[in-house]
Design an enzyme around this catalytic site. Structure first.
Site, mmCIF file in Angstrom:
data_model
loop_
_atom_site.group_PDB
_atom_site.id
_atom_site.type_symbol
_atom_site.label_atom_id
_atom_site.label_comp_id
_atom_site.label_asym_id
_atom_site.label_seq_id
_atom_site.Cartn_x
_atom_site.Cartn_y
_atom_site.Cartn_z
ATOM 1 C CB SER A 67 14.909 -23.793 -66.522
ATOM 2 O OG SER A 67 14.091 -24.269 -65.465
ATOM 3 C CE1 TYR A 95 12.411 -27.066 -69.917
ATOM 4 C CE2 TYR A 95 12.574 -27.099 -67.534
ATOM 5 C CZ TYR A 95 12.295 -26.423 -68.708
ATOM 6 O OH TYR A 95 11.911 -25.105 -68.669
ATOM 7 N N GLY A 150 3.071 -17.155 -73.171
ATOM 8 C CA GLY A 150 3.815 -17.140 -71.919
ATOM 9 C C GLY A 150 4.889 -16.058 -71.824
ATOM 10 C CB ILE A 151 8.433 -16.277 -70.677
ATOM 11 C CG1 ILE A 151 8.138 -16.874 -69.294
ATOM 12 C CG2 ILE A 151 9.652 -15.353 -70.617
ATOM 13 C CD1 ILE A 151 9.177 -17.889 -68.801
ATOM 14 N N GLY A 152 7.555 -15.463 -73.628
ATOM 15 C CA GLY A 152 7.912 -14.817 -74.898
ATOM 16 C C GLY A 152 6.915 -13.738 -75.288
ATOM 17 N N GLY A 174 9.574 -18.090 -80.102
ATOM 18 C CA GLY A 174 8.467 -18.482 -79.226
ATOM 19 C C GLY A 174 7.812 -17.265 -78.595
ATOM 20 N N GLY A 175 7.524 -16.274 -79.437
ATOM 21 C CA GLY A 175 6.935 -15.029 -78.925
ATOM 22 C C GLY A 175 5.421 -15.044 -78.900
ATOM 23 C CB THR A 176 2.999 -17.394 -80.167
ATOM 24 O OG1 THR A 176 3.575 -18.644 -79.746
ATOM 25 C CG2 THR A 176 3.519 -17.036 -81.545
#
Ligand code: NAP
Length: 249
Positions: free
Chosen positions: A137, A150, A17-19, A13-15
């Site tokens: 989280s 979640y 936000g945080i990633g 998920g490097g695309t």
């Protein structure tokens, strides 16, 4: 800065936000980087913004078979892996009576099952030493309404940081977790809320943060660099809470 010089790193998920922010920081610290994502448009955008040297691997984080393909691609291109940041995740927030089995399974497949089997698939190629960082989280700690599923997925990751550390430290693999509080990222636009409801939620969440604001993705990315680097060689099975005090005060 060279805190990750010679490190081969993968961010799921490097695309966004945080990633994505962590990807930028990893590159500026000298890492050789691969990222995964699922959406072709954001993968292409990430390719443009991170540069042609980054290995882009389209892969669905909820798909166990795809994790083997990711590991095989990393092995073929990098020859091994020093840092794995398991960041891809979804926040599906609903009151308990609105849950169904399909949604529940999808949340657990994306946030827990896929990451677990990616670690397993990476075992033959992890270097010694290697660092694995799980993105959990603050919702694993606080009883916020609508976060039952979640929060449970994130609590599972905190458990994995401890148990897998116990199992893998003899191979030189450290597993740690970060628990961000509310961070300004595109995630809040993916909750399926109207603009008015999103603003109401944001205001209510912000009221629960002792420092009185949302965090910035860079404030998490700096912690990931620390946990990924050899500076944290004595940090094993731990959780770093970066939440403006939300989970502790
Ligand atoms: P984001 O901006 O929505 O980014 C999520 C990333 O995960 C995207 O790159 C997305 O890629 C990827 N992703 C999601 N589902 C995927 C799947 N099935 N397969 C592959 N990639 C997938 O959200 P974020 O806020 O940066 O969240 C990143 C992580 O931080 C999540 O695990 C989240 O639970 C955690 N976190 C966030 C906050 C917060 O307040 N923002 C707080 C605590 C923890 P695509 O665009 O291709 O789907």
């Amino acid at each position: 800065m060279n805190r990750l010089k010679d490190k081969r790193a993968l961010i799921t998920g490097g695309t966004s936000g945080i990633g994505l922010e962590t990807a930028r920081l990893f590159l500026s610290e000298g890492a050789r980087l691969a990222i995964t994502g699922r959406n072709p448009a954001t993968l292409e955008e990430a390719r443009r913004s991170l540069g042609a040297d980054v290995l882009i691997i389209p892969a669905d984080a909820s798909d166990v078979a795809a994790q083997k393909t990711v590991a095989e691609t990393v092995r073929r291109v990098f020859g091994g892996l020093d840092v794995l940041f398991l960041n891809a995740g979804i926040a599906d927030l609903r009151p308990v009576e609105q849950w169904d089995e399909r949604g529940f399974d999808h949340s657990f497949a994306t946030n827990v099952k896929g990451p677990y089997f990616l670690i397993q698939a990476m075992l033959p190629i992890f270097a010694n030493p290697a660092s694995v960082v799980l993105n959990a989280s603050v919702n694993a700690h606080v009883g916020m309404p609508a976060t039952s599923v979640y929060g449970a997925t994130k609590a599972a990751l905190l458990s994995l940081a401890r148990t897998l550390s116990g199992e893998l430290i003899s191979r030189g693999i450290r597993v740690n977790a970060v628990s961000p509080g509310p961070i300004s990222t595109p995630l809040y636009g993916k909750l399926g809320l109207s603009e008015a409801d999103r603003k109401t939620l944001a205001a209510s969440v912000q009221n629960q943060v002792p420092v009185g604001r949302f965090g910035d993705a860079t404030e998490i990315a700096h912690a990931i660099v620390f946990l990924a680097s050899d500076e944290s060689a004595f940090t094993v099975g731990s959780e770093l809470m970066i939440d403006g005090g939300m989970g502790n005060l």
